[in-house]
Design an enzyme around this catalytic site. Structure first.
Site, PDB file in Angstrom:
ATOM      1  N   HIS A  55      -2.349   7.209  -3.949  1.00 19.61           N
ATOM      2  CA  HIS A  55      -2.143   5.877  -4.520  1.00 19.61           C
ATOM      3  C   HIS A  55      -3.110   4.899  -3.875  1.00 19.61           C
ATOM      4  O   HIS A  55      -3.869   5.268  -2.985  1.00 19.61           O
ATOM      5  CB  HIS A  55      -0.681   5.437  -4.399  1.00 19.61           C
ATOM      6  N   HIS A  57      -2.915   2.085  -1.983  1.00 20.40           N
ATOM      7  CA  HIS A  57      -2.735   1.276  -0.773  1.00 20.40           C
ATOM      8  C   HIS A  57      -3.859   1.513   0.235  1.00 20.40           C
ATOM      9  O   HIS A  57      -4.366   2.625   0.378  1.00 20.40           O
ATOM     10  CB  HIS A  57      -1.371   1.560  -0.137  1.00 20.40           C
ATOM     11  N   ASP A  59      -4.114   1.847   3.367  1.00 18.96           N
ATOM     12  CA  ASP A  59      -4.024   2.872   4.410  1.00 18.96           C
ATOM     13  C   ASP A  59      -4.172   4.283   3.839  1.00 18.96           C
ATOM     14  O   ASP A  59      -4.034   5.265   4.562  1.00 18.96           O
ATOM     15  CB  ASP A  59      -2.698   2.745   5.197  1.00 18.96           C
ATOM     16  N   HIS A  60      -4.469   4.387   2.547  1.00 20.83           N
ATOM     17  CA  HIS A  60      -4.677   5.697   1.907  1.00 20.83           C
ATOM     18  C   HIS A  60      -6.081   5.836   1.318  1.00 20.83           C
ATOM     19  O   HIS A  60      -6.528   6.948   1.078  1.00 20.83           O
ATOM     20  CB  HIS A  60      -3.620   5.934   0.819  1.00 20.83           C
ATOM     21  N   HIS A 113       7.059   4.296  -5.554  1.00 29.07           N
ATOM     22  CA  HIS A 113       6.457   3.509  -4.469  1.00 29.07           C
ATOM     23  C   HIS A 113       5.407   2.571  -5.074  1.00 29.07           C
ATOM     24  O   HIS A 113       5.393   1.377  -4.802  1.00 29.07           O
ATOM     25  CB  HIS A 113       5.850   4.477  -3.463  1.00 29.07           C
ATOM     26  N   ASP A 132       3.150   8.641  -0.181  1.00 32.14           N
ATOM     27  CA  ASP A 132       4.293   7.813   0.202  1.00 32.14           C
ATOM     28  C   ASP A 132       5.459   7.955  -0.778  1.00 32.14           C
ATOM     29  O   ASP A 132       6.280   7.055  -0.908  1.00 32.14           O
ATOM     30  CB  ASP A 132       3.885   6.331   0.276  1.00 32.14           C
ATOM     31  N   HIS A 170       2.930   9.641   6.312  1.00 26.98           N
ATOM     32  CA  HIS A 170       3.323   8.832   7.474  1.00 26.98           C
ATOM     33  C   HIS A 170       4.277   9.579   8.401  1.00 26.98           C
ATOM     34  O   HIS A 170       5.101  10.368   7.951  1.00 26.98           O
ATOM     35  CB  HIS A 170       4.011   7.533   7.040  1.00 26.98           C
TER      36      HIS A 170
HETATM   37 FE    FE Z   1       1.210   4.336   3.196  1.00 25.76          FE
HETATM   38 ZN    ZN Z   2       1.775   3.206   0.334  1.00 21.87          ZN
END
Ligand code: FE
Ligand code: ZN
Length: 254
Positions: A55, A57, A59-60, A113, A132, A170
């Site tokens: 996805h 985000h 941090d990905h 999410h 996530d 995570h």
């Molecule tokens: Fe994340």
């Molecule tokens: Zn995420």
């Protein structure tokens, strides 16, 4: 068998490198940072073929552009996320397959999410890269979709073979376990697992991957049908999707 390397990044992210020794094909799943990925590629002499994003985000996808520039890799993500995945080359949908040599990942569409979230399932290696959507003893927060949608997405994952390994993005396990125990205080497997998780984390070891089998026994978001859990949260006999929604909202405020 595919070789899977798990790289901790940022506070609590995991980046995965998936390598097929036979063909040399290598993929990076959700690269938050470029440096740890480049270090492994160099050390192992691997060439990066794909980035697989679950996805959009930050941090990905944080290292998408740098890795693409440095390795010439192809970036794959969910088709519906095409306007928000940096450097995306190929958009995929439910049922599409991505090959690493003779192995293939099947794409499952798992909105909840985010509305474009996808996961990558390597059936012949019993490995699921679920970003996530599903965590060890938890699931992703509902940022862009309804509890009903997330519940439907999790039903797909729940139905995978019990031995499937869960490579989530995570290390949230310890906090998830505390919440899980609050809604299922009498679940003995859960209590045992929490001890094991605390032991691992005290040594700074990962609790990921787990398996579908372990999640079925201990993840409250897979256990909306448990009468004991339903009783604890005053939802005895309610529809599974409503129980799920209640668990999710309790976790949001835990
Ligand atoms: Fe994340
Ligand atoms: Zn995420």
């Amino acid at each position: 068998m595919l070789e899977i390397i798990q790289l901790p990044a940022l506070n609590d992210n995991y980046i995965y490198l998936v390598h097929d020794p036979e063909s040399g094909d290598t993929a990076a799943v959700d690269p938050a940072l470029a440096r740890p990925v480049l270090d492994v590629l160099e050390e192992k002499g691997w060439r990066l073929k794909y980035i697989l994003n679950t996805h959009h985000h930050g941090d990905h996808v944080g290292a998408n552009l740098e890795l693409k520039k440095k390795t010439g890799c192809t970036i794959i993500a969910g088709l519906s996320d095409q306007n928000r995945i940096p450097g995306m080359d190929i958009g995929v949908n439910e049922g599409d397959r991505i090959s690493l040599g003779r192995h293939a990942a099947e794409v499952l569409f798992t909105p909840g999410h985010t509305r474009g979230h996808i996961v990558y399932y390597f059936a012949d290696n019993s490995a699921l890269f679920c970003g996530d959507t599903l965590f060890v003893m938890g699931c992703g927060r509902l940022f862009e979709d309804t509890a009903e949608q997330m519940w439907l997405s999790l039903q797909k994952l729940k139905a995978l073979p019990a031995a499937t390994r869960i490579y989530c993005a995570h290390e949230y396990t310890q906090a998830n376990a505390r919440f899980a125990l609050s809604v299922e205080p009498d679940n003995r497997q859960l209590a045992q697992r929490m001890d094991e998780v605390n032991r691992l984390r005290a040594q700074h070891l990962p609790t990921v991957p787990s398996t579908i089998e372990q999640e079925l026994a201990t993840n409250p978001f897979f256990r909306e049908n448990s009468p004991a859990l339903q009783k604890t949260i005053n939802m005895h006999g309610a529809a599974p999707v409503q129980v799920f929604a209640k668990i999710r909202s309790l976790k949001d405020h835990f």
